[in-house]
Scaffold this motif. Structure first.
Motif, PDB file in Angstrom:
ATOM      1  N   LEU A   1       6.616  -3.319   5.940  1.00 40.93           N
ATOM      2  CA  LEU A   1       6.258  -3.869   4.633  1.00 40.93           C
ATOM      3  C   LEU A   1       5.161  -2.987   4.037  1.00 40.93           C
ATOM      4  N   ILE A   2       5.603  -2.023   3.246  1.00 35.01           N
ATOM      5  CA  ILE A   2       4.737  -0.899   2.838  1.00 35.01           C
ATOM      6  C   ILE A   2       3.518  -1.333   2.025  1.00 35.01           C
ATOM      7  N   ARG A   3       3.639  -2.451   1.305  1.00 36.20           N
ATOM      8  CA  ARG A   3       2.494  -2.844   0.478  1.00 36.20           C
ATOM      9  C   ARG A   3       1.272  -3.181   1.331  1.00 36.20           C
ATOM     10  N   TYR A   4       1.500  -3.634   2.568  1.00 32.65           N
ATOM     11  CA  TYR A   4       0.362  -3.911   3.446  1.00 32.65           C
ATOM     12  C   TYR A   4      -0.338  -2.611   3.835  1.00 32.65           C
ATOM     13  N   HIS A   5       0.446  -1.551   3.961  1.00 33.73           N
ATOM     14  CA  HIS A   5      -0.142  -0.249   4.274  1.00 33.73           C
ATOM     15  C   HIS A   5      -1.134   0.141   3.166  1.00 33.73           C
ATOM     16  N   TYR A   6      -0.647   0.093   1.915  1.00 38.05           N
ATOM     17  CA  TYR A   6      -1.520   0.439   0.782  1.00 38.05           C
ATOM     18  C   TYR A   6      -2.717  -0.511   0.713  1.00 38.05           C
ATOM     19  N   THR A   7      -2.430  -1.799   0.900  1.00 36.18           N
ATOM     20  CA  THR A   7      -3.496  -2.805   0.755  1.00 36.18           C
ATOM     21  C   THR A   7      -4.626  -2.536   1.746  1.00 36.18           C
ATOM     22  N   PHE A   8      -4.271  -2.374   3.021  1.00 37.19           N
ATOM     23  CA  PHE A   8      -5.323  -2.186   4.030  1.00 37.19           C
ATOM     24  C   PHE A   8      -6.062  -0.861   3.836  1.00 37.19           C
ATOM     25  N   LEU A   9      -5.310   0.197   3.521  1.00 31.72           N
ATOM     26  CA  LEU A   9      -5.987   1.480   3.301  1.00 31.72           C
ATOM     27  C   LEU A   9      -6.981   1.383   2.150  1.00 31.72           C
ATOM     28  N   ARG A  10      -6.563   0.740   1.072  1.00 30.58           N
ATOM     29  CA  ARG A  10      -7.452   0.629  -0.089  1.00 30.58           C
ATOM     30  C   ARG A  10      -8.650  -0.268   0.212  1.00 30.58           C
ATOM     31  N   LEU A  11      -8.401  -1.360   0.909  1.00 32.52           N
ATOM     32  CA  LEU A  11      -9.500  -2.288   1.212  1.00 32.52           C
ATOM     33  C   LEU A  11     -10.567  -1.633   2.087  1.00 32.52           C
ATOM     34  N   PHE A  12     -10.118  -0.864   3.083  1.00 35.36           N
ATOM     35  CA  PHE A  12     -11.086  -0.346   4.051  1.00 35.36           C
ATOM     36  C   PHE A  12     -11.508   1.097   3.803  1.00 35.36           C
ATOM     37  N   ASN A  13     -10.815   1.809   2.900  1.00 37.77           N
ATOM     38  CA  ASN A  13     -11.182   3.209   2.648  1.00 37.77           C
ATOM     39  C   ASN A  13     -11.723   3.472   1.262  1.00 37.77           C
ATOM     40  N   ASP A  14     -11.550   2.509   0.342  1.00 35.79           N
ATOM     41  CA  ASP A  14     -11.942   2.777  -1.040  1.00 35.79           C
ATOM     42  C   ASP A  14     -13.027   1.778  -1.460  1.00 35.79           C
ATOM     43  N   PRO A  15     -14.255   2.268  -1.678  1.00 33.32           N
ATOM     44  CA  PRO A  15     -15.358   1.360  -2.026  1.00 33.32           C
ATOM     45  C   PRO A  15     -15.113   0.571  -3.315  1.00 33.32           C
ATOM     46  N   LEU A  16     -14.214   1.081  -4.174  1.00 33.06           N
ATOM     47  CA  LEU A  16     -13.925   0.358  -5.418  1.00 33.06           C
ATOM     48  C   LEU A  16     -13.275  -1.001  -5.157  1.00 33.06           C
ATOM     49  N   ASN A  17     -12.697  -1.153  -3.959  1.00 32.26           N
ATOM     50  CA  ASN A  17     -12.038  -2.419  -3.615  1.00 32.26           C
ATOM     51  C   ASN A  17     -12.947  -3.359  -2.827  1.00 32.26           C
ATOM     52  N   LYS A  18     -14.267  -3.162  -2.980  1.00 34.96           N
ATOM     53  CA  LYS A  18     -15.241  -3.916  -2.199  1.00 34.96           C
ATOM     54  C   LYS A  18     -15.054  -5.434  -2.327  1.00 34.96           C
ATOM     55  N   SER A  19     -14.830  -5.906  -3.549  1.00 39.75           N
ATOM     56  CA  SER A  19     -14.742  -7.364  -3.714  1.00 39.75           C
ATOM     57  C   SER A  19     -13.501  -7.924  -3.016  1.00 39.75           C
ATOM     58  N   PHE A  20     -12.405  -7.139  -2.971  1.00 42.98           N
ATOM     59  CA  PHE A  20     -11.208  -7.593  -2.245  1.00 42.98           C
ATOM     60  C   PHE A  20     -11.486  -7.620  -0.741  1.00 42.98           C
ATOM     61  N   LYS A  21     -12.185  -6.591  -0.265  1.00 43.88           N
ATOM     62  CA  LYS A  21     -12.504  -6.523   1.161  1.00 43.88           C
ATOM     63  C   LYS A  21     -13.385  -7.714   1.578  1.00 43.88           C
TER      64      LYS A  21
END
Lengths: 294, 176
Positions: free
Chosen positions: B95-115
């Motif tokens: 389920l590829i969207r989980y791949h993008y979701t987790f990478l963005r949450l844990f690697n991109d500071p812009l997604n801080k509020s989601f993390k």
């Protein structure tokens, strides 16, 4: 009428819009079915994130305002109902019934998804909202359902006419998608060094595991550069009537290859192939009539 | 067709096409950044975002696995999946969207509020699942593809690195 006005207002056979509408509706149907297993985890408050955090996150990522339906319908049950609505709406849109309303429903649910879970989006999500927005304000060929379109496919010279601006805007969007992608790729070290396809096949996207792409690197290096040329050429080939068939073969070939060699990318390929419907003209205006068009 | 309708169509088409054409300037350039800064809030709000970077940056991840471990007061460790609401095991390759979701949450500071929201949701779900749990850690195991040169020389396709986030307290309301 000057050339600029004619670019948007020239009348075309409304069946061309019906083809685009039906293709887009079936694409939306596939997309909503694809999203269904994710709905609870990424869109409900019982899932990964809370809608209040998503509103802030959407603003931080884009500067925009989150107007998501999922900010108001937050439970697993409500999210599921919205998705069932989306699936029914896309089927109804394909049939041509209440076309504008059902398109709006599909568009707004898709937009709501992006606003609620921007961290879970893919490239084709934005293509869907862009094409959806354009179609929302375009003729939809709603008099044609798939059945009567099929039955009257060979009928020539229909009296009904529709301005072509909607399809021209989709064509322009296809240009921008390919060309902006190529411009960005030229700046990327993997594409510049000819390594992109090899890395792609080794990555989580690769359908066939193993280190075989490294052994095939010499060939894949050439395919890397060929891909860039193809992506630049596809919109031009599609635009010109005499090369359109070639453009379709190359474009469909490229995207089928992506769907076969990569996993989880079939919807991206389908989205791009559906966007080609805006270029297809099974009922072209004869050249001799063109000079008399005013 | 009435003149009013013609004018509206031309105006609409001009605005939409101008938005697209302005989207061709890459974000890595000054002009691209400047246009994006001004137009993106409107574009993304109404669904006309113009960010077409599909595969321009080629994927260098070979695998991704995310899971949780939680401890009770005695220190005993329990393992859970990272998928909410049921703490099920998630397979990002399927389920590829989980791949993008987790990478963005844990690697991109812009997604801080989601993390932060994700961490809070895990905390609350763990508390409901087992009130004895006291703290948890998120394990982010990702395989990065080695250089082609090193793979040719016999290295594995990827090197797996495990990053740990936490420990976080299991509690009803998280302090941010």
């Amino acid at each position: 009428m000057n050339a600029f006005s004619l670019l948007w207002l020239k009348n075309i056979d409304p069946r061309r819009y019906a083809i685009a509408r039906i293709g887009f509706a079936l694409l939306l149907l596939s997309h909503f079915v694809h999203l269904f297993p994710y709905r609870d985890t990424i869109l409900s408050n019982a899932g990964m994130t809370h809608s209040s955090a998503a509103k802030i996150g959407f603003y931080q990522l884009t500067g925009g305002t989150s107007i998501s339906l999922f900010n108001y319908f937050q439970s697993s049950f409500e999210v599921t109902i919205i998705f069932i609505f989306a699936i029914i709406a896309s089927l109804t849109l394909a049939w041509g019934k209440w076309a504008r309303t059902t398109l709006f429903v599909c568009f707004f649910i898709q937009l709501s998804f992006i606003h609620r879970a921007p961290a879970s989006t893919t490239g084709w999500d934005s293509i869907l909202t862009n094409l959806g927005f354009i179609l929302l304000f375009s003729p939809l060929g709603k008099d044609w359902n798939p059945w009567n379109l099929f039955r009257q496919w060979n009928k020539k010279q229909l009296n009904l006419k529709a301005p072509q601006y909607g399809l021209v805007l989709i064509q322009l969007q296809v240009f921008i998608i390919y060309w902006q992608t190529v411009i960005q790729k030229l700046d990327d070290q993997y594409w510049a060094k000819g390594e992109s396809i090899t890395y792609f096949l080794l990555s989580h996207h690769g359908r066939f595991p193993g280190s075989w792409p490294v052994a095939w690197h010499d060939l894949l290096d050439k395919i890397n550069y060929l891909t860039l040329i193809i992506e630049l050429a596809i919109p031009i080939l599609l635009w010109i009537r005499n090369t359109r068939r070639l453009g379709l073969w190359i474009g469909i070939g490229l995207h089928l290859s992506i769907a076969i060699l990569g996993i989880n990318l079939a919807l991206f390929s389908l989205t791009m192939i559906v966007s080609y419907l805006a270029f297809i003209d099974p009922w072209p205006t004869p050249y001799k009539l063109k000079s008399s068009t005013k | 067709m009435s003149l009013n309708r013609k004018v509206i169509i031309i105006l609409f088409s001009t605005i939409i096409s101008a938005n697209m054409l302005l989207g061709i300037a890459p974000l890595s350039t000054n002009i691209g950044r400047s246009i994006s800064k001004r137009l993106d809030p409107i574009r993304w709000t109404i669904g006309l975002g113009q960010k077409w970077d599909m595969f321009h940056s080629i994927p260098t991840h070979h695998s991704l696995r995310v899971y949780l471990t939680a401890n009770d007061a005695s220190g005993k460790e329990y393992r859970y999946g990272a998928g909410l609401p049921s703490l099920r095991e998630i397979l990002p390759r399927k389920l590829i969207r989980y791949h993008y979701t987790f990478l963005r949450l844990f690697n991109d500071p812009l997604n801080k509020s989601f993390k932060e929201s994700y961490i809070e949701s895990i905390s609350q779900t763990l508390l409901k699942t087992d009130p004895r749990l006291r703290q948890f850690t998120i394990h982010f195991s990702h395989g990065r593809i080695n250089t082609l040169e090193s793979i040719r020389k016999g290295a594995n396709i990827a090197t797996t690195r495990v990053e740990k986030f936490g420990p976080y307290k299991v509690q009803r309301i998280m302090k941010r």
